[in-house]
Scaffold this motif. Sequence first.
Motif, PDB file in Angstrom:
ATOM      1  N   LEU A   9      48.485  43.809  46.417  1.00  0.00           N
ATOM      2  CA  LEU A   9      47.864  45.243  45.594  1.00  0.00           C
ATOM      3  C   LEU A   9      48.116  44.390  44.183  1.00  0.00           C
ATOM      4  O   LEU A   9      48.238  44.615  42.741  1.00  0.00           O
ATOM      5  CB  LEU A   9      48.501  46.695  45.779  1.00  0.00           C
ATOM      6  CG  LEU A   9      46.817  46.889  46.842  1.00  0.00           C
ATOM      7  CD1 LEU A   9      47.410  48.351  47.434  1.00  0.00           C
ATOM      8  CD2 LEU A   9      45.904  47.313  46.500  1.00  0.00           C
ATOM      9  N   VAL A  16      48.120  48.174  40.633  1.00  0.00           N
ATOM     10  CA  VAL A  16      46.922  47.426  40.412  1.00  0.00           C
ATOM     11  C   VAL A  16      46.468  47.423  39.533  1.00  0.00           C
ATOM     12  O   VAL A  16      47.043  47.720  38.620  1.00  0.00           O
ATOM     13  CB  VAL A  16      45.666  47.637  41.262  1.00  0.00           C
ATOM     14  CG1 VAL A  16      44.836  46.987  41.303  1.00  0.00           C
ATOM     15  CG2 VAL A  16      46.062  48.731  43.324  1.00  0.00           C
ATOM     16  N   THR A  72      44.276  40.209  43.137  1.00  0.00           N
ATOM     17  CA  THR A  72      43.820  42.256  42.846  1.00  0.00           C
ATOM     18  C   THR A  72      43.568  42.396  42.152  1.00  0.00           C
ATOM     19  O   THR A  72      44.385  42.412  41.313  1.00  0.00           O
ATOM     20  CB  THR A  72      45.077  43.100  44.194  1.00  0.00           C
ATOM     21  OG1 THR A  72      45.259  42.852  45.670  1.00  0.00           O
ATOM     22  CG2 THR A  72      43.920  44.174  44.155  1.00  0.00           C
ATOM     23  N   LEU A 124      42.634  44.691  52.768  1.00  0.00           N
ATOM     24  CA  LEU A 124      43.948  44.017  52.183  1.00  0.00           C
ATOM     25  C   LEU A 124      43.992  42.967  53.262  1.00  0.00           C
ATOM     26  O   LEU A 124      44.251  41.567  53.350  1.00  0.00           O
ATOM     27  CB  LEU A 124      45.148  45.121  52.143  1.00  0.00           C
ATOM     28  CG  LEU A 124      44.855  45.630  50.943  1.00  0.00           C
ATOM     29  CD1 LEU A 124      45.994  47.173  51.046  1.00  0.00           C
ATOM     30  CD2 LEU A 124      45.669  44.951  49.312  1.00  0.00           C
ATOM     31  N   LEU A 164      40.584  40.052  45.687  1.00  0.00           N
ATOM     32  CA  LEU A 164      40.386  41.684  45.512  1.00  0.00           C
ATOM     33  C   LEU A 164      39.625  42.129  45.069  1.00  0.00           C
ATOM     34  O   LEU A 164      40.825  42.533  43.385  1.00  0.00           O
ATOM     35  CB  LEU A 164      41.015  41.834  46.654  1.00  0.00           C
ATOM     36  CG  LEU A 164      41.029  43.518  47.370  1.00  0.00           C
ATOM     37  CD1 LEU A 164      40.094  43.714  47.637  1.00  0.00           C
ATOM     38  CD2 LEU A 164      42.274  44.126  47.520  1.00  0.00           C
TER      39      LEU A 164
END
Lengths: 390, 319
Positions: free
Chosen positions: B174, B209, B180, B123, B9
């Motif tokens: 996250l 993050v 991520t 997510l 991500l």
Amino acid sequence: MAARQRTASAGSVEQLLAAKEIVIHCGSGGVGKTTTAAAVAAMAAVHLGGKVLVLTVDPAKRLANALGLEAFGNVETQVPRQAFLDAGAEPRGELWAAMLDTKESWDDLVRRHAPDAGTRDAILANPLYKNITGRFVQSHDYIAMERLYEIHASGRFDLIVVDTPPTRNAIDFLEAPERMADFFSSRLLRWLTVPARSRVLSMASKPFYSVADRILGSKFLEDIAEFFLLFQTMYKGFVIRAEAVARTLADHRTTFVVVSTLESAPVREAEFFIDALDDRGLHLGAVVLNKVLPPWFLDEGTTATAKAMVADAVSLAKVLPEELGSPDQVGRVLREVGESFLNFQVVANREAEMRAELSAAPEVVASVPYFDHDITDLAGLLQLGEQIWR
Amino acid sequence: MRELLERKLVFVTGKGGVGKSTIAASLALLAAQQGKRTLVGEIDAKGNLADFFETGPTAFKERELAPNLWGMSMDTEESLKEYLSLQLKIPLLAKVGVLARTFDFVANAAPGVKEILTVGKFLWEVREGHYDLVVVDAVASGHITGQLAAPQAIQELVQVGMVRDQTDWMIEILGDHDQTGAVIVAAPEEMPVNETLELAARLREETVVELAAVVANRVLPELFGRGEEEVFEALAADDRTPSPADLLGAAVGGPVRPILDGAQLAVTLRRTRGVHLARLRDELPTGTPLLYVPYLFQRSHGARATRQVAEHLAEELGY
């Protein structure tokens, strides 16, 4: 679309501003709204006189420094006259600067509208309050317009130049006052606050609350409801105020300046904005095109010359004095120079097309060239302002 | 540090006008070309993701844009509907609409709810393993930390309920640096560089993050090689008659001065921007990959430009 050139009756930004009290700079993010707003305000202070305020939502320290200030905040600060004199300008009026502090402005608003001290303190102490004012839809947009209204209504300034928040959607802030009023008078809000006022739920609202309970938790719902109940005590003041803000935006003393570069995304946003102003009967005063390439990139004769320079670089190098360098080296430079011109010309052509699209609507179109240096002081701002002004 | 496209991500952000969407689209295209099943999603309501692929508009329901590449546009109301029908198993789907509208209103009023509907959707796609990589054309730098920190904000504000229960796994994904990462896009100009450096610090302080890379976009080419700039300066000099420009003009039969001025502008722009670029390089946290994408001198910014930027990114990432 063919470009409609400026008509003979069209004026200048100078003329436009001479007749206005509020100028709102809007446009896509990164196009130079804040800088052009500051430049226009500085020009107004120099040429039009009176008390001019630049109100920015962009907390740029650099702008403060460019204006000769250490920093400025929610309270208006005067730009020292000496800064103008240092920049070689003799201002007829005064330039003031202020920055929008969302949190502080909301607190002010609550203090003003709360019916009593108890409610005021309850709201300011509410844990949701900070979050909601910080993230609440359009809270930033609304407060910007609200503050603009407040300053204008105070009559402290002859001209207020304001840049707008980099909203996701260019139009959001225009609708913020209306939406805020709608929000506080909405049935949904009343419905939402029912459980806090009465434990007896109607049959109609029961399923909603049972689902809402499962998703958000009843405690959170109660927190929200309580907060809005407190907030609703300010309802009347808010709605009257929001309507007044909306009226000010539509007033003939207010004008909008759309700022854009000539790249496709900002131009699209600018077009959207121009249409939105038109739909709402708001006054589009001028379009400012920022960071525009010089017009000579478009000259056809020069294009042919540049192409020839690339094609015959080495033979052309031979007509130049030998001390410049070896024909090979000079040839390479000539080729690079020609190619660079042709590269920029591609961009200039694209810009010309965008420019034609944007130039159809407004009475005044001003172009600001690509400055090859950063603007770090008032002299730089005024230099930029000169380009917009006439 | 985990390589950018090896993550699951990636949120792409940056100051307005720096080409954030171009980079998001190109990163997604590159991943797809590398054989990864990729989703690119736009959060901003501007709705121009499709322009980068010239495929017609995208909606909440994803559609194929290129081989291996799907695109979607965030719509929080749709996201809520999807969530409700997945989580609540509400029998009458028609009623979800009314409910969703009501909730959309609550979401507007209640802090963090809208953000969590937005981030949560991506997510969720990651958790379910629907794609190898999800690239999000996220909100601009001013709002990104609020969005990425929404699950934590909800945890603080909401004590019980389903939304609260969802935040744990969201924060876990996250905060997992292998899964991520955030990418900040900067243009080599003063304000975008300032904002990039500020955002790098805020990401560290306010979110879980990791900053996976910074992209310096629209970097102007170096015009001249070693020793050539002196040649150019002599060429552009105007201190004798006939000047080199006059001689050249006579030989080529056209105006040479504007061409020299054009090159001068290119040189000066490159130089002023070089200063900001150097500052970006020096002041970013050590170890942050900095990827350079050149300024594209071309007519339009459609699919062709997206492919070109993807090529440059591939080179920078060592593909």
